[in-house]
Design a protein around this motif. Structure first.
Motif, mmCIF file in Angstrom:
data_model
loop_
_atom_site.group_PDB
_atom_site.id
_atom_site.type_symbol
_atom_site.label_atom_id
_atom_site.label_comp_id
_atom_site.label_asym_id
_atom_site.label_seq_id
_atom_site.Cartn_x
_atom_site.Cartn_y
_atom_site.Cartn_z
ATOM 1 N N ALA A 104 44.312 40.603 46.939
ATOM 2 C CA ALA A 104 42.982 40.272 47.455
ATOM 3 C C ALA A 104 42.340 41.477 48.125
ATOM 4 O O ALA A 104 41.122 41.677 48.032
ATOM 5 C CB ALA A 104 43.070 39.106 48.436
ATOM 6 N N ARG A 107 40.371 43.362 45.702
ATOM 7 C CA ARG A 107 39.477 42.655 44.791
ATOM 8 C C ARG A 107 38.423 41.787 45.485
ATOM 9 O O ARG A 107 37.508 41.302 44.831
ATOM 10 C CB ARG A 107 40.304 41.747 43.864
ATOM 11 C CG ARG A 107 41.328 42.497 43.034
ATOM 12 C CD ARG A 107 42.241 41.557 42.281
ATOM 13 N NE ARG A 107 43.221 42.291 41.485
ATOM 14 C CZ ARG A 107 44.190 41.737 40.757
ATOM 15 N NH1 ARG A 107 44.287 40.417 40.713
ATOM 16 N NH2 ARG A 107 45.028 42.483 40.072
ATOM 17 N N ILE A 108 38.537 41.583 46.773
ATOM 18 C CA ILE A 108 37.678 40.627 47.465
ATOM 19 C C ILE A 108 36.221 41.082 47.456
ATOM 20 O O ILE A 108 35.924 42.280 47.529
ATOM 21 C CB ILE A 108 38.178 40.416 48.914
ATOM 22 C CG1 ILE A 108 37.544 39.174 49.525
ATOM 23 C CG2 ILE A 108 37.936 41.651 49.764
ATOM 24 C CD1 ILE A 108 38.230 38.733 50.812
ATOM 25 N N ASP A 109 35.322 40.109 47.343
ATOM 26 C CA ASP A 109 33.894 40.434 47.364
ATOM 27 C C ASP A 109 33.333 40.221 48.766
ATOM 28 O O ASP A 109 33.955 39.580 49.620
ATOM 29 C CB ASP A 109 33.133 39.577 46.350
ATOM 30 C CG ASP A 109 33.312 38.087 46.587
ATOM 31 O OD1 ASP A 109 32.787 37.572 47.594
ATOM 32 O OD2 ASP A 109 33.992 37.430 45.772
ATOM 33 N N ARG A 112 32.912 36.443 50.081
ATOM 34 C CA ARG A 112 34.143 35.779 50.519
ATOM 35 C C ARG A 112 34.654 36.392 51.818
ATOM 36 O O ARG A 112 35.160 35.689 52.692
ATOM 37 C CB ARG A 112 35.197 35.857 49.418
ATOM 38 C CG ARG A 112 36.460 35.079 49.749
ATOM 39 C CD ARG A 112 37.418 35.030 48.580
ATOM 40 N NE ARG A 112 37.093 33.969 47.655
ATOM 41 C CZ ARG A 112 36.847 34.139 46.357
ATOM 42 N NH1 ARG A 112 36.858 35.349 45.843
ATOM 43 N NH2 ARG A 112 36.566 33.123 45.569
ATOM 44 N N LEU A 150 41.133 30.812 50.873
ATOM 45 C CA LEU A 150 40.152 31.811 50.445
ATOM 46 C C LEU A 150 40.798 33.170 50.210
ATOM 47 O O LEU A 150 40.448 33.880 49.255
ATOM 48 C CB LEU A 150 39.042 31.935 51.496
ATOM 49 C CG LEU A 150 37.981 30.839 51.494
ATOM 50 C CD1 LEU A 150 37.067 30.996 52.705
ATOM 51 C CD2 LEU A 150 37.168 30.878 50.211
ATOM 52 N N GLU A 153 42.664 32.890 46.893
ATOM 53 C CA GLU A 153 41.731 32.862 45.767
ATOM 54 C C GLU A 153 41.159 34.245 45.476
ATOM 55 O O GLU A 153 40.871 34.587 44.328
ATOM 56 C CB GLU A 153 40.584 31.889 46.051
ATOM 57 C CG GLU A 153 40.994 30.422 45.980
ATOM 58 C CD GLU A 153 39.862 29.482 46.364
ATOM 59 O OE1 GLU A 153 38.786 29.988 46.768
ATOM 60 O OE2 GLU A 153 40.052 28.270 46.272
ATOM 61 N N ALA A 154 41.015 35.049 46.525
ATOM 62 C CA ALA A 154 40.471 36.398 46.357
ATOM 63 C C ALA A 154 41.413 37.318 45.593
ATOM 64 O O ALA A 154 41.015 38.400 45.171
ATOM 65 C CB ALA A 154 40.140 37.005 47.719
ATOM 66 N N SER A 155 42.661 36.892 45.393
ATOM 67 C CA SER A 155 43.601 37.688 44.592
ATOM 68 C C SER A 155 43.170 37.734 43.135
ATOM 69 O O SER A 155 43.618 38.607 42.384
ATOM 70 C CB SER A 155 45.011 37.093 44.682
ATOM 71 O OG SER A 155 45.091 35.860 43.978
ATOM 72 N N ASP A 156 42.319 36.783 42.721
ATOM 73 C CA ASP A 156 41.843 36.692 41.348
ATOM 74 C C ASP A 156 42.994 36.507 40.369
ATOM 75 O O ASP A 156 42.952 36.977 39.231
ATOM 76 C CB ASP A 156 41.019 37.934 40.973
ATOM 77 C CG ASP A 156 40.158 37.699 39.744
ATOM 78 O OD1 ASP A 156 39.784 36.539 39.489
ATOM 79 O OD2 ASP A 156 39.874 38.674 39.020
#
Length: 236
Positions: A104, A107-109, A112, A150, A153-156
């Motif tokens: 994450a 990769r996190i946006d 998020r 969250l 999930e940010a790990s994609d």
């Protein structure tokens, strides 16, 4: 990838079974149904104004997911949380969740990350109310679940997120912060902040190590260490 136009026209209607499933599961999470309490098919059908068929199917699904257990000739009852359950959950989380946070971190946006910052702030404010209003512990537990979800999930990584969701929802929500005193809660909040600081600093490895320390601290509160030289026979 652009979704087909037809996919966005209207949401897929939810079945009665799905609705009943979610109601029962939420009641388990909220503590409305306690450990070893039976969830009665007829009562649920009457209360939710549905036939017994979707209730029966929902109960079957909840048994397969581990929320309920089927007792022959008696029905379905809420599964009790044991120390063995806690030990197994932390064994999984200590391997998978730091990995997810490291992924994450790269990769996190921004959206998020802003949501995580907001969740951290809300939990910090609630922690300072714990001594005056112990009931806020339950709200902290739900926000904490959202924070961890969250991050994962940010790990994609959909497979990693799916496995961790099934594990984390039981360990984070069903086991609330009853074992945490104010110092423990504040330390947990500091860990959250440091994870976010590491992500802002562009250091996924730092975030990974903080998450591991965070989980080890939680494990120490929920799982008794094995006695030196003691019997390692699993709990029953």
């Amino acid at each position: 990838m652009t979704r087909p136009a037809s996919a966005s026209l209207s949401p897929v209607p939810r079945t009665a079974t799905a609705e009943v499933h979610d109601v029962i599961k939420q009641r388990i999470l909220d503590g409305h149904y306690r450990a070893h309490e039976y969830v009665r098919e007829a009562s649920i059908a009457r209360e939710l104004a549905v036939s017994r068929t979707p209730v029966r199917e929902a109960l079957r699904e909840l048994v397969s997911e581990g929320w309920l257990e089927a007792i022959p000739h008696h029905g379905a009852r809420v599964v009790a949380w044991t120390e063995k359950d806690a030990r197994e959950v932390f064994e999984l989380r200590l391997v998978l969740e730091p990995m997810a946070v490291r992924l994450a971190g790269g990769r996190i946006d921004a959206e998020r990350l802003a949501r995580l910052e907001a969740l951290a702030g809300r939990m910090e404010a609630l922690v300072e109310r714990v001594e005056a209003d112990p009931a806020v512990r339950n709200e902290i537990a739900f926000l904490n679940h959202d924070f961890h979800r969250l991050l994962v999930e940010a790990s994609d990584n959909l497979r990693l997120a799916s496995v961790l969701e099934s594990v984390v929802r039981t360990s984070v929500i069903r086991r609330n912060f009853g074992n945490y005193d104010l110092d423990n809660l504040r330390r947990s909040m500091r860990h959250h902040r440091e994870i976010l600081e590491a992500i802002h600093a562009g250091s996924p490895e730092w975030a990974e190590h903080v998450m591991r320390a965070h989980l080890l601290a939680a494990q120490a509160l929920h799982v008794r260490p094995p006695e030196p030289g003691g019997d390692q026979t699993p709990d029953h």
